[in-house]
Design a protein around this motif. Sequence first.
Motif: not given
Length: 87
Positions: A60-70, A78-87
């Motif tokens: 996914i490309y979008g925003k997290n609940k804090e409003g930061k780009k992810v 499993t639905g588990k995060k494998v990799k995450e990049e936050i701007d």
Amino acid sequence: MRTLLLVALLVASPLVLAKTECSTADKVQWQDKDNFQQDLKNQGYEIKKFKVTDGNCYEIYGKNKEGKKVEIYFDPVTGKKVKEEID
């Protein structure tokens, strides 16, 4: 100094080009894409783009609940995060 920089670039370049692998499971075991996205929205994510990668990830490309780009890669089973990049 140049030699050190060149060595650093040569060592790092394969890591940059490596694709993220999330799952080797058969696609019948994957979570439903629509339900998965809805669960993320319920957790506060804003999804701008959703795709399935060549590495068998939900991305996914979008925003997290804090409003930061992810940009986040998830294991589709499993639905588990494998990799995450936050701007």
